[in-house]
Write an enzyme that holds these catalytic residues in place. Structure first.
Site, PDB file in Angstrom:
ATOM      1  N   LYS A  22       0.837  -1.197   0.000  1.00 47.77           N
ATOM      2  CA  LYS A  22       0.000   0.000   0.000  1.00 47.77           C
ATOM      3  C   LYS A  22       0.885   1.265   0.000  1.00 47.77           C
ATOM      4  CE  LYS A  22      -3.862  -2.254   2.519  1.00 47.77           C
ATOM      5  NZ  LYS A  22      -4.720  -2.132   3.740  1.00 47.77           N
ATOM      6  N   PHE A  49     -15.205   4.340   8.055  1.00 49.81           N
ATOM      7  CA  PHE A  49     -13.860   4.670   7.575  1.00 49.81           C
ATOM      8  C   PHE A  49     -13.693   4.458   6.072  1.00 49.81           C
ATOM      9  CE2 PHE A  49     -13.820   0.294   9.254  1.00 49.81           C
ATOM     10  CZ  PHE A  49     -13.361  -0.414   8.141  1.00 49.81           C
ATOM     11  N   ARG A  76      -1.266 -14.330   4.559  1.00 55.20           N
ATOM     12  CA  ARG A  76      -2.050 -13.702   5.634  1.00 55.20           C
ATOM     13  C   ARG A  76      -1.284 -13.795   6.954  1.00 55.20           C
ATOM     14  NH1 ARG A  76      -6.438 -10.359   4.738  1.00 55.20           N
ATOM     15  NH2 ARG A  76      -7.287 -10.922   6.767  1.00 55.20           N
ATOM     16  N   THR A 100      -5.400  -7.458  10.904  1.00 56.25           N
ATOM     17  CA  THR A 100      -5.803  -6.199  10.265  1.00 56.25           C
ATOM     18  C   THR A 100      -5.426  -4.985  11.125  1.00 56.25           C
ATOM     19  OG1 THR A 100      -7.665  -7.416   9.334  1.00 56.25           O
ATOM     20  CG2 THR A 100      -7.796  -5.014   9.261  1.00 56.25           C
ATOM     21  N   ARG A 123       2.536  -6.275   9.447  1.00 57.77           N
ATOM     22  CA  ARG A 123       1.671  -5.206   9.975  1.00 57.77           C
ATOM     23  C   ARG A 123       2.045  -4.860  11.413  1.00 57.77           C
ATOM     24  NH1 ARG A 123      -4.137  -7.318   7.572  1.00 57.77           N
ATOM     25  NH2 ARG A 123      -4.053  -6.182   5.580  1.00 57.77           N
ATOM     26  N   HIS A 152      -1.613  -5.503   1.713  1.00 62.37           N
ATOM     27  CA  HIS A 152      -2.861  -6.238   1.554  1.00 62.37           C
ATOM     28  C   HIS A 152      -2.543  -7.647   1.094  1.00 62.37           C
ATOM     29  CE1 HIS A 152      -6.849  -7.485   0.242  1.00 62.37           C
ATOM     30  NE2 HIS A 152      -6.234  -7.958  -0.823  1.00 62.37           N
TER      31      HIS A 152
HETATM   32  P1  IDP Z   1      -7.695  -7.077   5.768  1.00 60.21           P
HETATM   33  O1  IDP Z   1      -6.915  -6.012   5.021  1.00 60.21           O
HETATM   34  O2  IDP Z   1      -6.925  -7.622   6.928  1.00 60.21           O
HETATM   35  O3  IDP Z   1      -8.244  -8.150   4.871  1.00 60.21           O
HETATM   36  P2  IDP Z   1     -10.358  -5.887   5.828  1.00 60.21           P
HETATM   37  O4  IDP Z   1     -11.393  -6.109   6.873  1.00 60.21           O
HETATM   38  O5  IDP Z   1     -10.577  -6.507   4.489  1.00 60.21           O
HETATM   39  O6  IDP Z   1      -8.952  -6.329   6.451  1.00 60.21           O
HETATM   40  O7  IDP Z   1     -10.195  -4.300   5.681  1.00 60.21           O
HETATM   41  C1  IDP Z   1      -9.508  -3.710   4.606  1.00 60.21           C
HETATM   42  C2  IDP Z   1      -8.669  -2.556   5.134  1.00 60.21           C
HETATM   43  O8  IDP Z   1      -9.519  -1.561   5.742  1.00 60.21           O
HETATM   44  C3  IDP Z   1      -7.693  -2.930   6.236  1.00 60.21           C
HETATM   45  O9  IDP Z   1      -6.487  -3.481   5.752  1.00 60.21           O
HETATM   46  C4  IDP Z   1      -7.474  -1.606   6.945  1.00 60.21           C
HETATM   47  O10 IDP Z   1      -6.592  -0.754   6.209  1.00 60.21           O
HETATM   48  C5  IDP Z   1      -8.878  -1.005   6.890  1.00 60.21           C
HETATM   49  N1  IDP Z   1      -9.698  -1.375   8.073  1.00 60.21           N
HETATM   50  C6  IDP Z   1     -10.371  -2.534   8.272  1.00 60.21           C
HETATM   51  N2  IDP Z   1     -11.044  -2.559   9.420  1.00 60.21           N
HETATM   52  C7  IDP Z   1     -10.820  -1.351   9.992  1.00 60.21           C
HETATM   53  C8  IDP Z   1     -11.275  -0.748  11.237  1.00 60.21           C
HETATM   54  O11 IDP Z   1     -12.022  -1.336  12.026  1.00 60.21           O
HETATM   55  N3  IDP Z   1     -10.812   0.500  11.483  1.00 60.21           N
HETATM   56  C9  IDP Z   1      -9.998   1.179  10.642  1.00 60.21           C
HETATM   57  N4  IDP Z   1      -9.561   0.662   9.482  1.00 60.21           N
HETATM   58  C10 IDP Z   1      -9.945  -0.597   9.141  1.00 60.21           C
HETATM   59 MG    MG Z   2      -9.705  -8.088   3.440  1.00 63.20          MG
END
Ligand code: IDP
Ligand code: MG
Length: 168
Positions: A10, A58, A91, A97, A108, A125
């Site tokens: 990213k 967000f 992962r 996350t 991360r 990601h």
């Molecule tokens: P992932 O990237 O671990 O698969 P996802 O739930 O798909 O997680 O969310 C995509 C992206 O959105 C995350 O990588 C993060 O940058 C952001 N994100 C996800 N959940 C939250 C949250 O609860 N608060 C703030 N940002 C979030």
């Molecule tokens: Mg995701």
């Protein structure tokens, strides 16, 4: 089980010069990179990438984040990793996350942060399931950009397509 997964470095990862470091970490997996490109991220692609989160508070900032607008670096490094258990391996190296909850040795956990707004700025990601990987790979890459055949393709003949070429 041979799998493929979409990996994005990213904009925060790029702006903080973490690419080399992250690629070194990912090379421990012995997976193969079968596609890679530096690409600008259109609003359409960013919104499609995160469409399942469109109702989250967000979401608008997340779209700006992926487009590089929060880091003044309008690009990502998009890659496909391919091989045994690619999805779970990526992962697990990426980590949770929420960077504060991620294993501190994960990518991360090592490099992510939470913005004052609350958005998780988490550097990388990686697709979370085979179905998500397929959808995301098809969103970011065309078949000819990938050096192996991952999904069925079809041949179509296009008429009068304008392409840009190098000037003579
Ligand atoms: P992932 O990237 O671990 O698969 P996802 O739930 O798909 O997680 O969310 C995509 C992206 O959105 C995350 O990588 C993060 O940058 C952001 N994100 C996800 N959940 C939250 C949250 O609860 N608060 C703030 N940002 C979030
Ligand atoms: Mg995701």
């Amino acid at each position: 089980m041979i799998q493929q997964t979409l990996v994005l470095i990213k904009p925060d990862g790029l702006v903080r010069s973490l690419t080399g470091n992250i690629l070194t970490r990912l090379s421990e997996t012995k997976l193969e990179i079968v596609a890679a490109k530096i690409t600008r991220v259109s609003k359409e692609v960013a919104e499609a990438q995160y469409r399942q989160l469109r109702d989250k508070p967000f979401y608008p900032e997340l779209i700006q984040y992926l487009q590089g607008e929060l880091h003044d670096r309008r690009k990502v490094l998009a890659m496909i990793y391919w091989g045994q258990h690619a999805i779970t391996k990526l992962r697990s190296l990426a980590g949770s996350t929420n960077p504060e909850e991620a294993d501190p040795v994960s990518i991360r956990g090592s490099y992510g942060r939470i913005r004052t707004s609350g958005l998780f700025e988490n550097v990388i990601h990686a697709s979370s399931s085979e179905a998500e990987a397929e959808r995301e790979i098809k969103l970011w890459f065309q078949p000819d950009e990938i050096i192996v055949d991952l999904y069925p393709t079809q041949e179509v003949t296009l008429k009068e397509v304008k392409v840009r070429q190098w000037a003579p």
